[in-house]
Scaffold this motif. Structure first.
Motif, PDB file in Angstrom:
ATOM      1  N   SER C 192       0.837  -1.203   0.000  1.00 54.37           N
ATOM      2  CA  SER C 192       0.000   0.000   0.000  1.00 54.37           C
ATOM      3  C   SER C 192       0.872   1.253   0.000  1.00 54.37           C
ATOM      4  O   SER C 192       0.553   2.229  -0.673  1.00 54.37           O
ATOM      5  N   ILE C 194       3.859   1.596  -1.264  1.00 58.36           N
ATOM      6  CA  ILE C 194       4.403   1.788  -2.611  1.00 58.36           C
ATOM      7  C   ILE C 194       3.304   2.321  -3.537  1.00 58.36           C
ATOM      8  O   ILE C 194       3.537   3.219  -4.343  1.00 58.36           O
ATOM      9  N   ALA C 195       2.102   1.768  -3.361  1.00 58.25           N
ATOM     10  CA  ALA C 195       0.984   2.238  -4.189  1.00 58.25           C
ATOM     11  C   ALA C 195       0.767   3.732  -3.977  1.00 58.25           C
ATOM     12  O   ALA C 195       0.566   4.483  -4.933  1.00 58.25           O
ATOM     13  N   GLN C 198       3.243   5.711  -5.810  1.00 64.37           N
ATOM     14  CA  GLN C 198       3.145   5.660  -7.260  1.00 64.37           C
ATOM     15  C   GLN C 198       1.993   6.490  -7.801  1.00 64.37           C
ATOM     16  O   GLN C 198       2.143   7.200  -8.782  1.00 64.37           O
ATOM     17  N   ASP C 199       0.841   6.359  -7.176  1.00 65.54           N
ATOM     18  CA  ASP C 199      -0.321   7.078  -7.680  1.00 65.54           C
ATOM     19  C   ASP C 199      -1.347   7.152  -6.557  1.00 65.54           C
ATOM     20  O   ASP C 199      -2.076   6.201  -6.293  1.00 65.54           O
ATOM     21  N   LEU C 201      -4.061   8.841  -6.189  1.00 64.26           N
ATOM     22  CA  LEU C 201      -5.471   8.802  -6.546  1.00 64.26           C
ATOM     23  C   LEU C 201      -5.925   7.371  -6.830  1.00 64.26           C
ATOM     24  O   LEU C 201      -6.993   6.949  -6.399  1.00 64.26           O
ATOM     25  N   ALA C 202      -5.071   6.616  -7.533  1.00 64.47           N
ATOM     26  CA  ALA C 202      -5.416   5.237  -7.830  1.00 64.47           C
ATOM     27  C   ALA C 202      -5.452   4.423  -6.534  1.00 64.47           C
ATOM     28  O   ALA C 202      -6.324   3.569  -6.354  1.00 64.47           O
ATOM     29  N   ALA C 203      -4.518   4.709  -5.620  1.00 67.57           N
ATOM     30  CA  ALA C 203      -4.500   3.979  -4.352  1.00 67.57           C
ATOM     31  C   ALA C 203      -5.795   4.230  -3.597  1.00 67.57           C
ATOM     32  O   ALA C 203      -6.443   3.314  -3.084  1.00 67.57           O
ATOM     33  N   GLU C 204      -6.183   5.482  -3.584  1.00 66.18           N
ATOM     34  CA  GLU C 204      -7.428   5.879  -2.921  1.00 66.18           C
ATOM     35  C   GLU C 204      -8.607   5.153  -3.582  1.00 66.18           C
ATOM     36  O   GLU C 204      -9.506   4.665  -2.912  1.00 66.18           O
ATOM     37  N   ALA C 205      -8.536   5.015  -4.907  1.00 60.59           N
ATOM     38  CA  ALA C 205      -9.639   4.409  -5.659  1.00 60.59           C
ATOM     39  C   ALA C 205      -9.723   2.898  -5.505  1.00 60.59           C
ATOM     40  O   ALA C 205     -10.694   2.296  -5.930  1.00 60.59           O
ATOM     41  N   VAL C 206      -8.692   2.273  -4.931  1.00 69.40           N
ATOM     42  CA  VAL C 206      -8.826   0.843  -4.658  1.00 69.40           C
ATOM     43  C   VAL C 206      -8.950   0.616  -3.152  1.00 69.40           C
ATOM     44  O   VAL C 206      -8.706  -0.482  -2.659  1.00 69.40           O
ATOM     45  N   GLY C 207      -9.317   1.655  -2.442  1.00 67.15           N
ATOM     46  CA  GLY C 207      -9.703   1.471  -1.052  1.00 67.15           C
ATOM     47  C   GLY C 207      -8.606   1.701  -0.031  1.00 67.15           C
ATOM     48  O   GLY C 207      -8.776   1.390   1.142  1.00 67.15           O
ATOM     49  N   ILE C 208      -7.490   2.257  -0.465  1.00 68.66           N
ATOM     50  CA  ILE C 208      -6.432   2.490   0.512  1.00 68.66           C
ATOM     51  C   ILE C 208      -6.631   3.855   1.153  1.00 68.66           C
ATOM     52  O   ILE C 208      -6.837   4.854   0.461  1.00 68.66           O
ATOM     53  N   ASN C 209      -6.582   3.862   2.478  1.00 67.28           N
ATOM     54  CA  ASN C 209      -6.652   5.126   3.187  1.00 67.28           C
ATOM     55  C   ASN C 209      -5.268   5.756   3.098  1.00 67.28           C
ATOM     56  O   ASN C 209      -4.388   5.475   3.899  1.00 67.28           O
ATOM     57  N   THR C 210      -5.089   6.576   2.079  1.00 72.15           N
ATOM     58  CA  THR C 210      -3.732   7.057   1.793  1.00 72.15           C
ATOM     59  C   THR C 210      -3.188   7.927   2.922  1.00 72.15           C
ATOM     60  O   THR C 210      -2.009   7.869   3.229  1.00 72.15           O
TER      61      THR C 210
END
Lengths: 272, 292, 343
Positions: C192, C194-195, C198-199, C201-210
């Motif tokens: 998470s 690393i995600a 990297q991006d 917004l994409a991390a947020e969009a797959v459910g990661i609480n950035t």
């Protein structure tokens, strides 16, 4: 529990957009749009460039907030929730311009998707142990299944950035599925794909819809594809909903034809 | 109230110098999007050059200032060619490290040549202060304010009313578009470094004269403050750097007078953090929105 | 064949690790020169510092140029606890880690709104504020005079007298850090991070609480830096604001970047190389740092990816670990080299 109850009640829509308006400063990108998706439905949003398709998508996924109106997911108001909260609730998406984690492998990208359901967390990672390992085994097996479904098993160990374009789109779908979503939002999934890839994609979307029982909303420029697979179509133009109905109804709708610049058979021309 | 006005004058003096240095940071950032961490040390070398010109070559203050600006400008061009150009396409962090390498090199170079001690700056500028009520405006303050305002006005004219200046603004707006429009971006970057370094030399010499102290690590705190000023005003924005410099100078001096002298610098940094949190792009910075 | 290849690789790795460990363990018995031991202890500290910063700046991608502040806070907490409250070292060390972790939380909060250079500036400001507080809070820190006479650590009845016990202590701390960092980055949480880098917004969009990811990595990073600071305080037995400056933050960042971002071996190599080079250049006397600065420019120009690029990271490490433990079938894993290398 609430979710289970809701499923039983037919009247509750999976997604219900009620009179949504989205403004950026003085610009009204979406004006008073309403539509809904039933459970298991395959719904498409179409419209010319700048019609506001991606904007409404971003509102459904928490990237933008509606200025006016409500968005309900399974009967619950989701205005104001953050994207990651929506994913936890069961809404996942792909992006028009692919956004993968390029330095991670295919499997790892999907594993990131599955994180929102994993209970391992930081302490689990630090402590390690059999239980954590067992959970990881289970989670990786699930991820592999999703990768199998989109047909990327041969690329498990490959970095996302090294995949051909069409396969990157498939990986995004697998990653979204791994979140355990109920509603899957696909933003132009066929963009940049060749004819063969498109056919495979259609088969895949059907499979996700029928076998995995997901509700799917997709934005797509390829009208043939849309007419081919969707059960219900919403047409946007200049931020407003101009028509809604089955593919057959939309094909003959006068407003829709006008919106596509009044050409003889506009819907065919859209096909690239 | 007199203390307030006295500190206002002191603040504006220091602030105008911060602004001069901040311009160098902001112009480089505008185009290359890197923080030139060697900028403060270029300033220090420029100050030493000015000092040598005055003490060894017995130049008068103004010619020494101009010659030092010129030499430092050339040095700025060289630093960019040697340390920044080769890493321009690499990750921005790499450029940052390269800049730090230059910084370490320059400080140690100065220590080898001029020693670690503090040198006085005999500028031979004499004259009576202007007294307005209880407020004293020293002759050095007038020089500092006058020279920096003059240079800033010159820069303003250059940037807005010459072809080169317009090309520079275009490049800072979008490097690729500028290149497509036939602008020689490499030249623009050289000119940017030259101007920034020249202004830094002027600011350094004025600081050296004002505090009567020149030493190898003087670039560190001057650079850090000026950098703060640049961010405060909105990094990348030339008017922002001027505003940020003056504002920081005034706030810092008033803060020191009314709150605590020891925490003067801490006030500056706390202010910086607060402003960034409220308006990340600074007071006059451009907003850039991410497209989904 | 494949199994054999994996086995040999594992075996080679394990042997190499064990040999290295054995060497590290016997060094104090073979080397009598105190100066060498001192250099090694410093390297140990650098390793902890660069590994901890690597989590934030390498893995999570949040540029921090105020890491020395955490190091300093840890050092002062240990010093103050031991000097003023007579707390034993064994308690003071973890306490300084925890206190510093709290400051990590504070510094992580701005990531809610800021990223990139702007965040870097906030970390810089934070570093300066911490240093200025240490410098000006005379009543507690004695300002620029610092805090001398920090007692040597005691373990039961054993008192650290020579450099050797300090060497072993820092070795243990550094190994623990390596181990913890390995577990963290080779986990879902690590992916998470690393995600996020990297991006977002994409991390947020797959459910990661950035936000939580970013703050957590600041907290963990600060914890380890704080422990390193605590060790430093008892080792040198004196702390002053001079030891925790912007330049120190920059040095640590350099170790991380020159070693190779988002790479554990990279951070270790970076710390060792950048820690050793100034020592090796000592014969150049006053030209030492001049050469060092020039060398830095040369290195980044010719090796912009660092000594140990993140591209060398093991792909699918989590799965491969499970396969190696026979908990998961590796049928679908292709051996390296069969698929095309990254560009």
């Amino acid at each position: 529990m609430e979710k289970l109850l809701n499923r039983g009640v037919k009247s509750v829509k999976v997604l219900d957009i009620q009179n949504v308006t989205i403004r950026f400063g003085g610009l009204e990108a979406i004006r008073d749009v309403s539509f809904s998706a039933d459970e298991g439905q395959l719904l498409a949003i179409i419209g010319p460039n700048g019609a506001g398709k991606t904007t409404i998508f971003n509102a459904m996924t928490g990237v933008y907030q509606p200025t006016v109106g409500q968005i309900l997911f399974n009967g619950k108001l989701i205005n104001g929730l953050k994207p990651n909260q929506l994913v936890t609730m069961g809404v996942a998406r792909t992006f028009q311009n692919i956004r993968l984690f390029s330095a991670l492998t295919v499997l790892e990208n999907v594993m990131v998707g599955s994180q929102c359901r994993s209970r391992e967390g930081l302490w689990g990672a630090l402590a390690g142990g059999k239980k954590v390992a067992a959970n990881r085994v289970k989670s990786i097996q699930q991820c592999r299944e999703f990768i199998e479904i989109v047909g990327l098993t041969d690329y498990l160990d490959e970095l996302a950035t090294n995949l051909p374009y069409g396969k990157q789109r498939l990986l995004e779908i697998a990653r979204a599925l791994a979140t355990g979503c109920e509603l899957l939002l696909l933003d132009e999934p066929a963009a940049g794909m060749n004819a063969v890839e498109r056919e495979e994609l259609v088969a895949l979307i059907r499979r996700i819809s029928k076998e995995l029982n997901k509700t799917i909303i997709l934005i797509e420029h390829d009208i043939n594809l849309v007419m081919n697979i969707s059960e219900h179509i919403v047409v946007l133009d200049h931020g407003e909903k101009i028509a809604e109905g089955t593919p057959g109804e939309i094909r003959t709708n006068q407003k829709v034809i006008e919106a596509y610049l009044g050409s003889e058979d506009p819907l065919e021309q859209e096909v690239v | 109230m007199d203390m307030f006005f006295q500190q206002l004058v002191n603040g504006l003096t220091v602030g105008s110098l911060y602004a001069l240095i901040a311009l160098g940071y902001t112009m480089v950032y505008g185009i290359l999007k890197i923080i030139n961490f060697a900028h403060g040390d270029i300033l220090m070398i420029g100050t030493f050059i000015g000092l040598v010109l005055v003490t060894k070559f017995h130049l008068a203050f103004v010619p020494a200032l101009l010659v030092a600006m010129l030499i430092t400008a050339i040095m700025g061009i060289l630093v960019e060619r040697i340390a920044y150009r080769p890493v321009r396409t690499a990750d921005k962090l790499i450029a940052l490290l390269s800049a730090l390498g230059v910084s370490i090199f320059l400080v140690n170079f100065a220590q080898l040549v001029w020693g670690t001690a503090t040198h006085p700056f005999p500028a031979n500028i004499g004259g009576d202060p202007i007294i307005l009520g209880e407020v004293h405006i020293g002759i050095l303050q007038i020089w500092a304010l006058g020279v920096s305002l003059l240079l800033m006005a010159g820069l303003h004219l250059f940037v807005n009313h010459t072809q080169m200046g317009v090309a520079m603004r275009a490049t800072s707006y979008n490097v690729d578009y500028a290149r497509l429009m036939g602008i020689n971006v490499d030249n623009i970057i050289s000119v940017t470094f030259a101007i920034g370094s020249g202004l830094a030399a002027a600011a350094g010499i004025l600081i050296g004269v004002y505090y009567d102290a020149v030493y190898p690590v003087m670039g560190y705190s001057a650079g850090l403050k000026a950098f703060t000023a640049a961010v405060l005003g909105g990094i990348g924005s030339i008017p922002g750097a001027m505003l940020g410099g003056l504002l920081l100078g005034v706030l810092e001096n008033e803060g020191a007078a009314y709150l605590s002298a020891g925490y003067k610098d801490a006030i500056a940094f706390a202010l910086l953090i607060i402003i960034l949190l409220i308006k990340p792009t600074g007071l006059m910075g451009r907003n850039e929105q991410q497209k989904v | 064949m494949e199994h054999l290849a994996r086995f040999t690789l594992n075996w080679r790795n394990k042997t190499a690790t064990l040999v290295l460990l054995a060497i590290l363990l016997v060094i104090p018995l073979l080397v009598s020169n105190e100066y060498y031991i001192h250099v090694l202890i410093t390297l140990g500290l650098f390793v902890i510092l660069s590994l901890s910063l690597n989590l934030v700046s390498g893995y999570t991608g949040q540029l921090s140029i105020g890491h020395a502040a955490f190091y300093g806070i840890g050092a002062y907490v240990t010093a103050l606890l031991m000097l003023k409250l007579n707390v034993s070292f064994l308690l003071a060390l973890p306490a300084s880690g925890l206190v510093t972790a709290f400051f990590g939380l504070l510094l992580g909060l701005p990531t809610m709104r800021l990223a990139g250079d702007y965040l870097a500036i906030v970390t810089l400001g934070f570093g300066e504020i911490v240093r200025l507080v240490l410098l000006n809070w005379d009543k507690v820190t004695r300002g620029p005079m610092g805090l001398p006479g920090i007692p040597a650590p005691e373990l039961g009845t054993y008192i650290f007298m020579s450099k050797t016990p300090f060497y072993y202590l820092v070795l243990v701390l550094a190994l623990l850090t390596v181990l913890a960092m390995r577990r963290i980055v080779n986990s879902g949480f690590g992916l998470s991070l690393i995600a996020v880098s990297q991006d977002e917004l994409a991390a947020e969009a797959v459910g990661i609480n950035t936000l939580r990811c970013k703050i957590s990595s600041f907290i963990i990073s600060a914890f380890f830096a704080g422990v390193a600071g605590g060790f430093y305080a008892v080792y040198i037995s004196f702390v002053s604001p001079d030891s925790f400056t912007f330049m120190d933050s920059i040095m640590v960042l350099e170790m991380v970047v020159l070693g190779g971002l988002a790479s554990i071996p990279g951070s270790i190599i970076g710390a060792v190389v950048l820690g050793l080079v100034p020592e090796l250049l000592r014969f150049m006397a006053e030209y030492r740092m001049l050469i060092f600065g020039a060398l830095m420019v040369v290195i980044v120009i010719f090796k912009p990816d660092g000594f140990w690029s993140a591209r060398k990271r093991t792909r699918n490490a989590i799965m491969k670990d499970l396969v190696a433990r026979n908990m998961l079938d590796g049928k679908t894993v292709k051996p390296r080299g069969e698929v095309s290398e990254s560009a």
